[in-house]
Design a protein around this motif. Structure first.
Motif, PDB file in Angstrom:
ATOM      1  N   ARG A 131       0.821  -1.213   0.000  1.00  0.00           N
ATOM      2  CA  ARG A 131       0.000   0.000   0.000  1.00  0.00           C
ATOM      3  C   ARG A 131       0.858   1.266   0.000  1.00  0.00           C
ATOM      4  O   ARG A 131       0.476   2.287  -0.564  1.00  0.00           O
ATOM      5  CB  ARG A 131      -0.923  -0.005   1.219  1.00  0.00           C
ATOM      6  CG  ARG A 131      -1.898  -1.166   1.265  1.00  0.00           C
ATOM      7  CD  ARG A 131      -3.050  -1.014   0.329  1.00  0.00           C
ATOM      8  NE  ARG A 131      -4.083  -0.131   0.890  1.00  0.00           N
ATOM      9  CZ  ARG A 131      -5.269   0.073   0.330  1.00  0.00           C
ATOM     10  NH1 ARG A 131      -5.566  -0.514  -0.814  1.00  0.00           N
ATOM     11  NH2 ARG A 131      -6.142   0.867   0.889  1.00  0.00           N
ATOM     12  N   SER A 133       3.863   1.544  -1.389  1.00  0.00           N
ATOM     13  CA  SER A 133       4.707   1.638  -2.582  1.00  0.00           C
ATOM     14  C   SER A 133       3.862   1.839  -3.835  1.00  0.00           C
ATOM     15  O   SER A 133       3.038   0.988  -4.184  1.00  0.00           O
ATOM     16  CB  SER A 133       5.555   0.370  -2.730  1.00  0.00           C
ATOM     17  OG  SER A 133       6.164   0.315  -4.000  1.00  0.00           O
ATOM     18  N   LYS A 134       4.102   2.934  -4.526  1.00  0.00           N
ATOM     19  CA  LYS A 134       3.396   3.170  -5.778  1.00  0.00           C
ATOM     20  C   LYS A 134       3.781   2.139  -6.823  1.00  0.00           C
ATOM     21  O   LYS A 134       2.949   1.687  -7.620  1.00  0.00           O
ATOM     22  CB  LYS A 134       3.695   4.584  -6.287  1.00  0.00           C
ATOM     23  CG  LYS A 134       2.937   4.946  -7.557  1.00  0.00           C
ATOM     24  CD  LYS A 134       3.231   6.374  -7.990  1.00  0.00           C
ATOM     25  CE  LYS A 134       2.464   6.726  -9.262  1.00  0.00           C
ATOM     26  NZ  LYS A 134       2.758   8.114  -9.709  1.00  0.00           N
ATOM     27  N   ASP A 135       5.057   1.732  -6.825  1.00  0.00           N
ATOM     28  CA  ASP A 135       5.520   0.745  -7.799  1.00  0.00           C
ATOM     29  C   ASP A 135       4.784  -0.583  -7.645  1.00  0.00           C
ATOM     30  O   ASP A 135       4.510  -1.272  -8.641  1.00  0.00           O
ATOM     31  CB  ASP A 135       7.028   0.512  -7.644  1.00  0.00           C
ATOM     32  CG  ASP A 135       7.856   1.711  -8.079  1.00  0.00           C
ATOM     33  OD1 ASP A 135       7.326   2.538  -8.859  1.00  0.00           O
ATOM     34  OD2 ASP A 135       9.015   1.823  -7.640  1.00  0.00           O
ATOM     35  N   SER A 137       1.711  -1.064  -5.702  1.00  0.00           N
ATOM     36  CA  SER A 137       0.249  -0.929  -5.679  1.00  0.00           C
ATOM     37  C   SER A 137      -0.333  -0.592  -7.046  1.00  0.00           C
ATOM     38  O   SER A 137      -1.447  -1.008  -7.374  1.00  0.00           O
ATOM     39  CB  SER A 137      -0.165   0.134  -4.661  1.00  0.00           C
ATOM     40  OG  SER A 137       0.408   1.386  -4.972  1.00  0.00           O
ATOM     41  N   SER A 138       0.413   0.145  -7.868  1.00  0.00           N
ATOM     42  CA  SER A 138      -0.120   0.560  -9.170  1.00  0.00           C
ATOM     43  C   SER A 138      -0.344  -0.615 -10.112  1.00  0.00           C
ATOM     44  O   SER A 138      -1.127  -0.505 -11.063  1.00  0.00           O
ATOM     45  CB  SER A 138       0.824   1.573  -9.826  1.00  0.00           C
ATOM     46  OG  SER A 138       2.087   0.987 -10.100  1.00  0.00           O
ATOM     47  N   PRO A 143      -7.439   1.761  -7.918  1.00  0.00           N
ATOM     48  CA  PRO A 143      -7.451   1.867  -6.444  1.00  0.00           C
ATOM     49  C   PRO A 143      -8.758   1.389  -5.824  1.00  0.00           C
ATOM     50  O   PRO A 143      -8.735   0.776  -4.740  1.00  0.00           O
ATOM     51  CB  PRO A 143      -7.228   3.365  -6.207  1.00  0.00           C
ATOM     52  CG  PRO A 143      -6.467   3.827  -7.406  1.00  0.00           C
ATOM     53  CD  PRO A 143      -6.997   3.024  -8.562  1.00  0.00           C
TER      54      PRO A 143
END
Length: 355
Positions: A131, A133-135, A137-138, A143
């Motif tokens: 949650r 880390s954008k790397d 979670s993306s 979302p």
């Protein structure tokens, strides 16, 4: 092997600590250039402060990773030949990054479901790291389609699921509620499904690990659709074995110093005994290779040349001793309607790179 810690964890905490060792070993191998994995850093707290591991550990991590990657990619390729998507269930997954590597690779569209199961203490930390880390979670989806569950011990998304369970408990209590509940169970018995056990069954009693494999065997055999059944079941097991010799006893004693025991290694005292893990459950194919054999004959010579330039290794004999006590075993259970299958699942395995 790592030296005993100054404050040695006890009980399940000692077993959970082995996941941290594996994550740090992978991080080290990535930083030294053995492997490419942009997703391991977000899963290691204060990763920038961690020291590099010795060459012996880096090379062992590399050989293990390359072999497992080839087996998993081969499973995805066979699913493509079959014309269906597949499922992967990683049990005792810990800090593994495989889902994200598949999700950014050429086989991403072949994956129907990717399910990870581990202790709730492990899954809680991993869910929080994902949650944050954008790397990470993306790549799970929109979302609004990603949410936590069970008090933060689980994470659900359209393809990836992180679930908490104690795998030592009877599968009817641990696995069935997670994988078979509801009108559309998370685990579809009509799809090719690969089970991955990386250093997990060895920490369990043979009775407990055998119950897990039998539960999956029964679930897929008893729930195949009457027509067009393609529910091939495969499994990969990576762990230590043959611990009765002098070097194996040293490994066992080192782990005992950290309050870690290996009851699951007892039924596999020899290389020849490894395939029985699957054959005793009626599986159709079972093969095994030691990491020593894989390094020698199943890694591309150009890759061996490349990694030999990364750092000096003086302990060749010690490396081969260690690699000879770790093995990868894989097996396949074909569905009853084998005549309807398009791919040659029985040939799935590692390809020899040297004559």
């Amino acid at each position: 092997m790592f030296p005993p810690r100054s404050r040695v964890p006890e009980g399940d905490a000692a077993i959970r600590a082995t996941d941290n060792d594996a994550a740090l070993a992978r991080l080290s191998a990535v930083r030294k250039g053995y492997l490419t994995d942009p997703f391991i850093t977000p899963l290691v707290p204060r990763a920038h402060l961690e020291p590099l591991r010795p060459p012996l550990i880096n090379i062992g991590t590399y050989v293990r990773s390359e072999a497992l990657d080839e087996l998993v990619n081969g499973w995805l390729a066979l699913s493509q030949q079959e014309g269906v998507k597949c499922q992967i269930v990683s049990l005792g997954a810990g800090s593994d990054t495989r889902f994200w590597r598949i999700a950014t690779g050429p086989n991403q569209d072949t994956l129907a479901r990717y399910i990870e199961i581990d202790f709730p203490e492990i899954t809680t930390k991993k869910a929080m790291a994902i949650r944050k880390s954008k790397d990470l979670s993306s790549l799970l989806g929109k979302p609004e389609d990603v949410h936590l569950g069970n008090g933060g011990t689980a994470l659900h998304s359209p393809v990836y699921s992180l679930l908490a369970a104690d795998l030592r408990r009877p599968p009817a209590e641990s696995l069935a509620p997670l994988l078979t509940a509801g009108p559309e169970p998370p685990l579809a018995p009509h799809l090719p499904t690969l089970l991955i056990f990386e250093c997990v069954l060895v920490y369990m009693t043979p009775e407990a690990s055998g119950a897990i494999l039998q539960w999956f065997t029964d679930y897929f055999q008893n729930n195949q659709p009457s027509r067009d059944g393609r529910g091939v079941l495969g499994s990969i097991v990576y762990e230590m074995f043959a611990l009765g010799d002098q070097f194996g006893k040293v490994m066992v004693n080192n782990l005992k110093a950290r309050n870690v025991t290996l009851p699951g290694a007892e039924p596999y005292p020899t290389f020849e005994s490894l395939p029985t893990r699957f054959l005793q459950h009626g599986w159709d194919v079972a093969r095994a290779l030691t990491l020593k054999d894989i390094r020698r004959d199943y890694i591309d010579p150009s890759e061996l040349e490349r990694i030999s330039q990364l750092e000096m290794l003086d302990e060749i004999e010690e490396l081969e001793l260690v690699l000879a006590h770790y093995a990868i075993t894989w097996g396949v259970k074909l569905p009853p309607a084998t005549g309807e299958l398009k791919a040659r699942w029985q040939d799935w395995g590692l390809m020899r790179k040297r004559a």
